[in-house]
Scaffold this motif. Structure first.
Motif, mmCIF file in Angstrom:
data_model
loop_
_atom_site.group_PDB
_atom_site.id
_atom_site.type_symbol
_atom_site.label_atom_id
_atom_site.label_comp_id
_atom_site.label_asym_id
_atom_site.label_seq_id
_atom_site.Cartn_x
_atom_site.Cartn_y
_atom_site.Cartn_z
ATOM 1 N N SER A 1 -7.596 -6.820 8.412
ATOM 2 C CA SER A 1 -8.613 -6.416 7.422
ATOM 3 C C SER A 1 -8.040 -6.416 6.015
ATOM 4 O O SER A 1 -8.732 -6.771 5.049
ATOM 5 C CB SER A 1 -9.151 -5.023 7.756
ATOM 6 N N THR A 2 -6.765 -6.017 5.892
ATOM 7 C CA THR A 2 -6.116 -6.025 4.568
ATOM 8 C C THR A 2 -6.125 -7.440 4.006
ATOM 9 O O THR A 2 -6.416 -7.653 2.819
ATOM 10 C CB THR A 2 -4.665 -5.515 4.693
ATOM 11 N N LEU A 3 -5.830 -8.419 4.866
ATOM 12 C CA LEU A 3 -5.813 -9.806 4.405
ATOM 13 C C LEU A 3 -7.196 -10.208 3.899
ATOM 14 O O LEU A 3 -7.335 -10.806 2.820
ATOM 15 C CB LEU A 3 -5.372 -10.727 5.558
ATOM 16 N N ALA B 1 -9.757 -17.597 14.291
ATOM 17 C CA ALA B 1 -9.817 -16.161 14.603
ATOM 18 C C ALA B 1 -8.479 -15.528 14.248
ATOM 19 O O ALA B 1 -7.426 -16.008 14.670
ATOM 20 C CB ALA B 1 -10.120 -15.963 16.072
ATOM 21 N N LEU B 2 -8.567 -14.456 13.444
ATOM 22 C CA LEU B 2 -7.354 -13.687 13.131
ATOM 23 C C LEU B 2 -7.244 -12.616 14.189
ATOM 24 O O LEU B 2 -8.183 -11.825 14.383
ATOM 25 C CB LEU B 2 -7.522 -12.993 11.785
ATOM 26 N N ILE B 3 -6.148 -12.573 14.873
ATOM 27 C CA ILE B 3 -6.018 -11.538 15.900
ATOM 28 C C ILE B 3 -4.735 -10.753 15.689
ATOM 29 O O ILE B 3 -3.865 -11.168 14.924
ATOM 30 C CB ILE B 3 -6.072 -12.142 17.322
ATOM 31 N N GLY B 4 -4.646 -9.639 16.375
ATOM 32 C CA GLY B 4 -3.454 -8.797 16.248
ATOM 33 C C GLY B 4 -3.807 -7.366 16.558
ATOM 34 O O GLY B 4 -4.984 -6.999 16.615
ATOM 35 N N HIS B 5 -2.769 -6.558 16.765
ATOM 36 C CA HIS B 5 -3.000 -5.147 17.082
ATOM 37 C C HIS B 5 -3.575 -4.419 15.864
ATOM 38 O O HIS B 5 -3.537 -4.955 14.755
ATOM 39 C CB HIS B 5 -1.682 -4.485 17.483
ATOM 40 N N ASN B 6 -4.035 -3.189 16.104
ATOM 41 C CA ASN B 6 -4.518 -2.378 14.982
ATOM 42 C C ASN B 6 -3.390 -2.183 13.973
ATOM 43 O O ASN B 6 -2.252 -1.915 14.367
ATOM 44 C CB ASN B 6 -4.980 -0.999 15.474
ATOM 45 N N GLY B 7 -3.708 -2.321 12.717
ATOM 46 C CA GLY B 7 -2.686 -2.131 11.678
ATOM 47 C C GLY B 7 -1.840 -3.365 11.440
ATOM 48 O O GLY B 7 -0.844 -3.301 10.706
ATOM 49 N N GLN C 1 0.882 -1.176 0.000
ATOM 50 C CA GLN C 1 0.000 0.000 0.000
ATOM 51 C C GLN C 1 0.909 1.213 0.000
ATOM 52 O O GLN C 1 1.441 1.580 1.035
ATOM 53 C CB GLN C 1 -0.922 -0.021 1.210
ATOM 54 N N GLY C 2 1.107 1.792 -1.170
ATOM 55 C CA GLY C 2 2.110 2.854 -1.303
ATOM 56 C C GLY C 2 3.468 2.211 -1.126
ATOM 57 O O GLY C 2 3.786 1.217 -1.767
ATOM 58 N N GLU C 3 4.245 2.753 -0.198
ATOM 59 C CA GLU C 3 5.570 2.195 0.055
ATOM 60 C C GLU C 3 5.532 1.142 1.160
ATOM 61 O O GLU C 3 6.489 0.419 1.384
ATOM 62 C CB GLU C 3 6.540 3.329 0.457
ATOM 63 N N THR C 4 4.387 1.085 1.872
ATOM 64 C CA THR C 4 4.281 0.171 3.014
ATOM 65 C C THR C 4 3.915 -1.227 2.545
ATOM 66 O O THR C 4 3.052 -1.397 1.678
ATOM 67 C CB THR C 4 3.176 0.668 3.976
ATOM 68 N N LEU C 5 4.544 -2.209 3.172
ATOM 69 C CA LEU C 5 4.212 -3.594 2.884
ATOM 70 C C LEU C 5 3.163 -4.019 3.910
ATOM 71 O O LEU C 5 3.485 -4.349 5.055
ATOM 72 C CB LEU C 5 5.476 -4.448 3.000
ATOM 73 N N ALA C 6 1.881 -3.971 3.509
ATOM 74 C CA ALA C 6 0.804 -4.269 4.466
ATOM 75 C C ALA C 6 0.767 -5.759 4.809
ATOM 76 O O ALA C 6 0.449 -6.140 5.936
ATOM 77 C CB ALA C 6 -0.530 -3.831 3.888
ATOM 78 N N LEU C 7 1.035 -6.615 3.842
ATOM 79 C CA LEU C 7 1.188 -8.052 4.096
ATOM 80 C C LEU C 7 2.538 -8.463 3.511
ATOM 81 O O LEU C 7 2.860 -8.105 2.382
ATOM 82 C CB LEU C 7 0.064 -8.854 3.440
#
Lengths: 469, 229
Positions: B43-45, B33-39, B13-19
Motif C-alpha cells: 500500500s505504501t508503494l 499483482a503486488l503480493i506480500g505479507h502485511n507490512g 516513515q519515521g525511522e523505518t524504511l518502508a520502501l
C-alpha cells in the motif's frame, strides 16, 4: 475497598499524563537526534540573548508602549476572553475513560468539578509563568504585570464553563448562539475601548457580573448544556495527539477529526441535492465544507483581527496602520492554511485536480473578505483620524493586490511537490523587510507596494511552477 | 519500453524504511499483482505512486512523465482505487463521478451510460444521490471502484479490490477487470486472494520489507499459492 471518585479520577489523569509524556519522548527522539539537540540549545540561548538586546535597544519605545497600554490593561485582559472561545477541543479533558466511570458508582458532576479545579489551577500556573517571563523580558512595572496577571486569570477563569458550553453547542442553535456570543464580545470590546472613566468601570462591573452568573448557572446546569458524545469523541481524538506527536505522525497518517453534523439546516438541504449544472459547483461545495469544518478557526482569527484593529485604533494612527498590516497577514495566512487543509483530503491529492478552477472561486471569496477587513480598518481611520479618501482607496487597492499575490504564491507553493524550506524562509524574510518599510516610513502604501514589488521580482526569479496549470 | 518505471525508490516513515531502493517496471497491457505479507510495503508503494506519500530517493516515471517534475500530467494518466474508500462527505455519489470526469478531463455525456452501466452492475443504482455517510462500507467501496473504473487511464492502480465486497460484487469486478484487460488496460493491484485472479493475471511481484524479492508469471502462481498455504 472501593476507591473514591477523586482518587480514581486523579489516577486516570496521571496515567494519561504518563502516556502523553512517553509519546512526546518517542516523538522527540524521532524528530531531533541528541547531537542536533546538543547544538540547538546554545543557539536558542544565544537567540534569546539577541532578542533581549534588541528589546533593550528599543527600550524607550517599549516603555512608551507599555505606559500607554497600562491605562488600558483591563481592555487587553478582556480581549483575552475570546482566545480559545471557539475551539476544536473541549475545555475539560473528559474522555471515554471518564465516561466509563459513570457506569460505576461515580457521579459525572463530581468528575466535572475535578476537571474544573484542574483546569483553573493549570491556568493560574501557566499565567504566572508567562507574566513572570514578560516581567523579566520587558520593561514592565511590577504593578502592571500583576494587574495583567490578575485580570487575565480572572477573565479566563470565568470563561471556563462558558467556553465548554459554546463547544457543546452545534446545529442551528449553536450557530445562532455563537453568532450572539461573538456579537456580544465585539460590542463589549468596542464599548470598553471608547468609554472612559466611570463608564468603563461600570461596563467592566457589568461584564464581570454577567460572566460570574453564567459561570455559576452553567456549572449547575452542566449536564443539561453538554453534548457528552461530542466531547468524548473529540477528547478521544485529541488527547494523545500532542504537538510533537502531530509533528511526527501528521505527515505519514493524516487523521480525520471526528465529524458531527454542524448545521442541521444544511443537512436537510443535503437530502435532496440540487442537480449539478456545472462542475465548478463541486469545488464550491468542497470549499464550503472546509469552511464549515474550520469555522472555529475562522471566527477566532477574525475576532482577533477585528479586536486588534479596534483596540489599536484607540492607541494612535501609527498603531492602527500596524494593526491593519498584521490583520492582513493573519487573514492571508488563514486563507492559505485553509486551502492547504482542503487539499489534504486524500481524494483530492490523488486526482489531477484542475487547480485553476479550484483557486479562482476561492480567491474571489477571499478577496471579498479582504475588502471587508480593510474596510473596517479604513472606517476606523476615517472616524478617528479623518484620513483622505484617496489614501483610503489606494490602501484598499494595494491590500487587494497584495493578498491576491500572497495567496497565489502560497497556494501554488503548497501544490508544488518540491517545497524547499529555503524558499519559504526567503519569502518570509522579504515579507519582514516589507513590514519594516511600513514601520520605518509610516506609509502603509509604500510598505505594501514594496512587498508586492518584491513578490513580483521573486516570482519572476522563481523556477517552474510544478503542479499549477 | 515499459509504461511505468520505478527506479531505486525509497520511502521513510519515521525511522523505518518502508520502501528500500525498490525497482519495478510494468509494460503496457499487463495485469500485475503486488503480493506480500502485511507490512511488506504494497500500500505504501501505491500511495507513493499517487503522490500521497513523499519519497526520499528514486523516481517514478509513466510515459515520460515524472511524478516529481510533472505531477499533474503524471496523475492524468493514472487512476487509483484505495483499499479504504476516501470519498468526500460533502459530495453525493454522482458528484464524485463528476469530480473524476472533470479532473481527468473526460466527456460527461459520453460517460453517463457507462456510469449507469456500472451502477447497475454493482447494484447501487438507487444510491446515485446519496451521501457517503449514509452508505455502508461495501457500498462506499463500490462507489470508489466505479470512480476509478470510469476513467480509462493508462494505468489503473487498485489496492485490495476484493476486501469489503460481497461475493456477487467480487465476481462483477473480476469480469470488469477481465474486460478492461482485454481492451489493453494496464492494471496494477494488490491482493491476498489469488484465486480471483487465476485467469487474468500476467505477472506477480512479491514485496518483502520494502523490496522486490521475487517476480513470476501466472503459471508460477500455483507454486506460490502452495508456499503461502
Amino acid at each position: 475497598m472501593q476507591m473514591g471518585t477523586g482518587s480514581l479520577w486523579w489516577r486516570l489523569q496521571r496515567a494519561k499524563h504518563r502516556k502523553r509524556r512517553e509519546l512526546n519522548k518517542q516523538s522527540m527522539e524521532i524528530l531531533v537526534d541528541k547531537v542536533t539537540l546538543f547544538y540547538l540549545i546554545p543557539f536558542l540561548i544565544i537567540g534569546l540573548l539577541v532578542v533581549r538586546d534588541l528589546l533593550q535597544a528599543h527600550n524607550e519605545l517599549l516603555t512608551a508602549v507599555v505606559n500607554d497600554l497600562s491605562a488600558n490593561v483591563i481592555v487587553i485582559s478582556f480581549l483575552t476572553i475570546q482566545l480559545g472561545l471557539f475551539q476544536k477541543k473541549p475545555v475539560f479533558g473528559y474522555s471515554s475513560s471518564e465516561q466509563l466511570l459513570i457506569h460505576l458508582p461515580h457521579q459525572r458532576q463530581v468528575i466535572l468539578r475535578y476537571f474544573w479545579l484542574l483546569k483553573g489551577g493549570t491556568l493560574l500556573i501557566v499565567h504566572a509563568v508567562v507574566f513572570a517571563l514578560l516581567y523579566l523580558l520587558l520593561p514592565l512595572p511590577l504593578t502592571t504585570a500583576l494587574a495583567f496577571f490578575f485580570w487575565v486569570s480572572l477573565f479566563r477563569g470565568l470563561m471556563l464553563i462558558i467556553r465548554w458550553s459554546i463547544f457543546c453547542w452545534h446545529g442551528v442553535r449553536g450557530y445562532i448562539f455563537r453568532f450572539l456570543a461573538s456579537g456580544a464580545i465585539i460590542i463589549a470590546v468596542i464599548a470598553l475601548s471608547i468609554s472612559t472613566g466611570i463608564d468603563r468601570i461600570n461596563l467592566i462591573g457589568l461584564i464581570l457580573l454577567t460572566l460570574m452568573s453564567a459561570q455559576v448557572i452553567g456549572f449547575f446546569m452542566i449536564e443539561a448544556v453538554s453534548d457528552f458524545d461530542r466531547v468524548v469523541a473529540m477528547n478521544d481524538h485529541f488527547q494523545f495527539r500532542t504537538f510533537f506527536v502531530k509533528a511526527v505522525v501528521g505527515k505519514v497518517l493524516p487523521l480525520e477529526t471526528p465529524k458531527f453534523p454542524r448545521l442541521s439546516l444544511r443537512n436537510k438541504a443535503r437530502a435532496k441535492p440540487a442537480p449539478m449544472g456545472k462542475t465548478s459547483r463541486l469545488y464550491r461545495r468542497v470549499m464550503w465544507s472546509e469552511a464549515v469544518k474550520e469555522q472555529a478557526l475562522i471566527l477566532q482569527t477574525y475576532f482577533s483581527v477585528l479586536g486588534l484593529i479596534v483596540f489599536l485604533s484607540t492607541q494612535g494612527f501609527i498603531f492602527l496602520r500596524m494593526g491593519l498590516v498584521l490583520g492582513l497577514v493573519l487573514h492571508a495566512r488563514l486563507f492559505s492554511l485553509l486551502f492547504r487543509l482542503m487539499y489534504q483530503a486524500p481524494l483530492l491529492k490523488s486526482i489531477p485536480l484542475r487547480i485553476k478552477r479550484y483557486v479562482v472561486p476561492y480567491q474571489f471569496v477571499m478577496n471579498l473578505i479582504t475588502l471587508a477587513v480593510v474596510a473596517v480598518g479604513l472606517a476606523m481611520m476615517q472616524l478617528m483620524y479623518q484620513v483622505e479618501l484617496v489614501d483610503g482607496v489606494m490602501i484598499l487597492i494595494v491590500a487587494y493586490v497584495f493578498t491576491n499575490e500572497w495567496l497565489r504564491y502560497r497556494v501554488e507553493e503548497s501544490l508544488n511537490k518540491q517545497k524547499p524550506l529555503s524558499t519559504t524562509m526567503i519569502f518570509s524574510i522579504l515579507w519582514l523587510i516589507g513590514y519594516i518599510i511600513v514601520y520605518r516610513y509610516h506609509t502603509i502604501i509604500a510598505g505594501f507596494a514594496g512587498v508586492v514589488w518584491i513578490s513580483y521580482i521573486w516570482d519572476s526569479l522563481k523556477m517552474k511552477r510544478g503542479a499549477s496549470e | 519500453m515499459a509504461l511505468l518505471s520505478i527506479r531505486d525508490l525509497s520511502v521513510k516513515q519515521g525511522e523505518t524504511l518502508a520502501l528500500d531502493g525498490l525497482n519495478l517496471a510494468i509494460n503496457e497491457g499487463e495485469l500485475v499483482a503486488l503480493i506480500g505479507h502485511n507490512g511488506a510495503g504494497k500500500s505504501t508503494l501505491m500511495k507513493t505512486m499517487m503522490g500521497l506519500l513523499d519519497f526520499s530517493k528514486g523516481e517514478i516515471v509513466l510515459k515520460n512523465y515524472n511524478l516529481s517534475e510533472d505531477p499533474l500530467n503524471y496523475k492524468r494518466r493514472v487512476v487509483y482505487i484505495p483499499e479504504q474508500p476516501f470519498l468526500l462527505t460533502e459530495l453525493t455519489v454522482y458528484q464524485h463521478f463528476q469530480l473524476y470526469i472533470d479532473s481527468y478531463q473526460r466527456d460527461e455525456q459520453v460517460l453517463t451510460p457507462v456510469i449507469e452501466h456500472y451502477l447497475q452492475q454493482f447494484e447501487i443504482q438507487d444510491k446515485r444521490d446519496a451521501f457517503p455517510l449514509s452508505l455502508s462500507k461495501g457500498m462506499r467501496q463500490k462507489v470508489q471502484l466505479i470512480c476509478g473504473l470510469l476513467i480509462d487511464a493508462d494505468l489503473l492502480i487498485i489496492d485490495e479490490p476484493f476486501i469489503g465486497l460481497d461475493v456477487y460484487a467480487q465476481r462483477t469486478l473480476v469480469n470488469v477487470l477481465t474486460d478492461k484487460k482485454a481492451c489493453g488496460q494496464t492494471i496494477l493491484l494488490t491482493t491476498h486472494q489469488f484465486d480471483q485472479l487465476d485467469t487474468i493475471m500476467d505477472r506477480y511481484v512479491m514485496l518483502h520489507e520494502g523490496k522486490v524479492i521475487e517476480e513470476g508469471s501466472d503459471y508460477q502462481l500455483d507454486a506460490l499459492k502452495r508456499r503461502f498455504d
